[in-house]
Scaffold this motif. Structure first.
Motif, PDB file in Angstrom:
ATOM      1  N   ALA A  57       1.041  -1.278  -0.348  1.00  0.00           N
ATOM      2  CA  ALA A  57       0.309   0.154   0.279  1.00  0.00           C
ATOM      3  C   ALA A  57       1.058   0.981   0.250  1.00  0.00           C
ATOM      4  N   GLY A  58       0.010   2.035  -0.465  1.00  0.00           N
ATOM      5  CA  GLY A  58       1.061   3.921  -0.885  1.00  0.00           C
ATOM      6  C   GLY A  58       0.966   4.552   0.719  1.00  0.00           C
ATOM      7  N   LYS A  59       1.717   5.685   1.129  1.00  0.00           N
ATOM      8  CA  LYS A  59       1.745   6.758   1.726  1.00  0.00           C
ATOM      9  C   LYS A  59       0.563   6.771   2.186  1.00  0.00           C
ATOM     10  N   GLY A  60      -0.328   6.777   3.009  1.00  0.00           N
ATOM     11  CA  GLY A  60      -1.856   7.844   2.998  1.00  0.00           C
ATOM     12  C   GLY A  60      -2.798   6.249   3.352  1.00  0.00           C
ATOM     13  N   GLY A  61      -2.492   5.267   2.612  1.00  0.00           N
ATOM     14  CA  GLY A  61      -3.520   4.600   2.813  1.00  0.00           C
ATOM     15  C   GLY A  61      -3.526   3.816   4.140  1.00  0.00           C
ATOM     16  N   GLU A  62      -4.605   2.672   4.423  1.00  0.00           N
ATOM     17  CA  GLU A  62      -4.818   2.166   5.919  1.00  0.00           C
ATOM     18  C   GLU A  62      -4.428   0.166   5.903  1.00  0.00           C
ATOM     19  N   CYS A 121      10.470  -2.846   3.554  1.00  0.00           N
ATOM     20  CA  CYS A 121       9.478  -3.132   5.155  1.00  0.00           C
ATOM     21  C   CYS A 121       9.520  -4.186   5.513  1.00  0.00           C
ATOM     22  N   VAL A 122       9.190  -3.537   7.020  1.00  0.00           N
ATOM     23  CA  VAL A 122       8.141  -4.685   7.728  1.00  0.00           C
ATOM     24  C   VAL A 122       7.357  -4.185   8.604  1.00  0.00           C
ATOM     25  N   VAL A 123       6.390  -4.278   8.694  1.00  0.00           N
ATOM     26  CA  VAL A 123       5.194  -3.848   9.987  1.00  0.00           C
ATOM     27  C   VAL A 123       4.936  -4.852  11.647  1.00  0.00           C
ATOM     28  N   GLN A 147      10.186  -9.017  26.575  1.00  0.00           N
ATOM     29  CA  GLN A 147       9.927  -8.603  25.256  1.00  0.00           C
ATOM     30  C   GLN A 147       9.217  -9.831  24.495  1.00  0.00           C
ATOM     31  N   VAL A 148       8.446  -9.388  23.353  1.00  0.00           N
ATOM     32  CA  VAL A 148       8.495 -10.891  22.695  1.00  0.00           C
ATOM     33  C   VAL A 148       7.810 -10.006  20.922  1.00  0.00           C
ATOM     34  N   LEU A 149       8.363 -10.264  20.003  1.00  0.00           N
ATOM     35  CA  LEU A 149       8.751  -9.857  18.457  1.00  0.00           C
ATOM     36  C   LEU A 149       8.054 -10.339  17.888  1.00  0.00           C
ATOM     37  N   THR A 150       7.596  -9.822  16.833  1.00  0.00           N
ATOM     38  CA  THR A 150       6.824 -10.750  15.523  1.00  0.00           C
ATOM     39  C   THR A 150       6.913  -9.447  14.521  1.00  0.00           C
ATOM     40  N   ASP A 151       7.608  -9.653  12.474  1.00  0.00           N
ATOM     41  CA  ASP A 151       7.570  -8.791  11.431  1.00  0.00           C
ATOM     42  C   ASP A 151       7.137 -10.007  10.337  1.00  0.00           C
ATOM     43  N   ALA A 152       6.150  -9.171   9.741  1.00  0.00           N
ATOM     44  CA  ALA A 152       5.540  -9.146   8.952  1.00  0.00           C
ATOM     45  C   ALA A 152       5.968  -8.516   7.586  1.00  0.00           C
ATOM     46  N   VAL A 153       6.308  -8.786   6.886  1.00  0.00           N
ATOM     47  CA  VAL A 153       6.400  -8.857   5.500  1.00  0.00           C
ATOM     48  C   VAL A 153       5.511  -7.611   4.959  1.00  0.00           C
ATOM     49  N   PHE A 154       5.859  -6.634   4.512  1.00  0.00           N
ATOM     50  CA  PHE A 154       5.475  -5.390   3.504  1.00  0.00           C
ATOM     51  C   PHE A 154       5.965  -4.457   3.102  1.00  0.00           C
ATOM     52  N   VAL A 155       5.095  -3.930   1.981  1.00  0.00           N
ATOM     53  CA  VAL A 155       5.321  -3.105   0.831  1.00  0.00           C
ATOM     54  C   VAL A 155       5.276  -1.324   0.824  1.00  0.00           C
TER      55      VAL A 155
END
Length: 347
Positions: free
Chosen positions: A33-38, A104-106, A115-123
């Protein structure tokens, strides 16, 4: 019977290990998604009733994590969410461009507790993309001595300036290859909150089997006080932790106390000066600078009671002066002799 029971116990133990090692899952409604999206972020397998922070981070992959810590993330557009009783959540978040290039990731991580963390690939559509820095293979660093914090707070820290120290520790290269310019992560945590990590790079080379003393700067936010925990991470592993007690900036408290006293006094003086300016005043009454006097009316003396003057004592008129005129033909020498009796007998 015994063997079957043992097999059941082994199976239960294996299932327990797999359940404990299960990593929380994060899914995205859209992968690009692009900047300004959701987008909508959903998660499962988290601890119940846990506060999480969601960020879009650059220079990151699920395998290597967020390189550079939260400095590589769009922190202003991040969103917080609390997991439910089943450990799941669903939350919408805006799409923002991170301060560094993609990939990038979320990034979803716990805020409190372990501390527990997870990353999801995002473009992020339209955002620049750059290659990740090369990993150093063969080198393996370990902390060999107790860490400590060096430095002291100055007078500005007493008035709210950011407290700063140097984290000093000794590491040794236990691997077979030298480690050049290692990148560490220094985290600061306050109370029950999870550490906030920042990237710190040390310039130098540590040969295999050698050790080196390293100093990394640590700085808190302005006005920070209380108990803090400084953590050191390298290669995704926490190497050391050091407590840090920060005193309260009493200078800020003193400043506010003085402000609450000085400002009302100044406002009162300004108000009195304005009242003195707008108050009607007679032109005959002089006003001395710096003194507040009430003007007197011009006919003030007419309203004073009249005082009766005491009567003056009577003064008798002076007696008239009698002047005897002297005749021109009469002088004192020519006056006739007086008739005086004599002691002689009669003749």
């Amino acid at each position: 019977m015994v063997s079957a029971t043992g097999a059941d116990a082994a199976g239960a133990h294996a299932r327990g290990v797999r359940a404990a090692d299960t990593k929380p899952v994060v899914t995205l409604s859209e992968q690009q998604a692009g900047k300004g999206g959701e987008i909508t972020v959903k998660g499962s397998g988290w601890r119940p009733d846990t506060l999480l922070m969601m960020l879009i981070c650059g220079r990151s992959t699920p395998d290597r994590g967020v390189i550079g810590g939260t400095n590589s993330c769009a922190n202003a557009e991040g969103r917080a969410v609390t997991t439910g009783a089943d450990g799941g959540f669903s939350k919408k978040m805006p799409v923002a461009e991170p301060p560094v290039p993609c990939p990038c990731v979320v990034h979803v991580a716990t805020v409190t507790g372990e501390q527990v963390l997870t990353d999801a690939v995002f473009v992020v559509a339209g955002h620049p993309v750059a290659a990740l820095p090369e990993e150093t293979e063969g080198g393996r660093l370990a902390v060999l001595a107790t860490t400590r914090l060096e430095g002291d707070s100055g007078i500005l820290t007493w008035f709210g300036a950011p407290p700063a120290r140097h984290l000093v520790f000794t590491v040794g290269n236990l691997g077979s290859a030298p480690v050049k310019d290692p990148v560490f992560q220094v985290g600061t945590a306050h109370g029950v909150f999870a550490p906030q990590w920042e990237e710190r790079q040390w310039r130098g080379t540590i040969e295999s089997g050698r050790k080196a003393q390293i100093k990394l700067p640590v700085e808190l936010t302005a006005g920070a006080h209380g108990g803090y925990q400084v953590s050191l991470k390298y290669g995704g592993k926490v190497l050391a932790e050091q407590p840090w007690g920060v005193g309260r900036p009493w200078g800020v408290t003193l400043f506010w106390i003085l402000l609450c006293v000085v400002v009302p006094a100044a406002v009162f003086r300004i108000g009195m000066a304005i009242v003195d300016k707008v108050r009607p005043r007679s032109s005959r009454t002089p006003v001395r600078a710096g003194r507040h006097r009430h003007p007197q009316p011009a006919d003030a003396s007419a309203k004073l009671p009249r005082l009766r003057r005491a009567p003056e004592p009577a003064v008798s008129p002076p007696a008239p002066t009698v002047t005897t005129a002297t005749l021109p033909w009469f002088t004192p020498d020519s006056a006739p002799p007086e008739n005086r009796p004599t002691t002689k007998g009669h003749s």
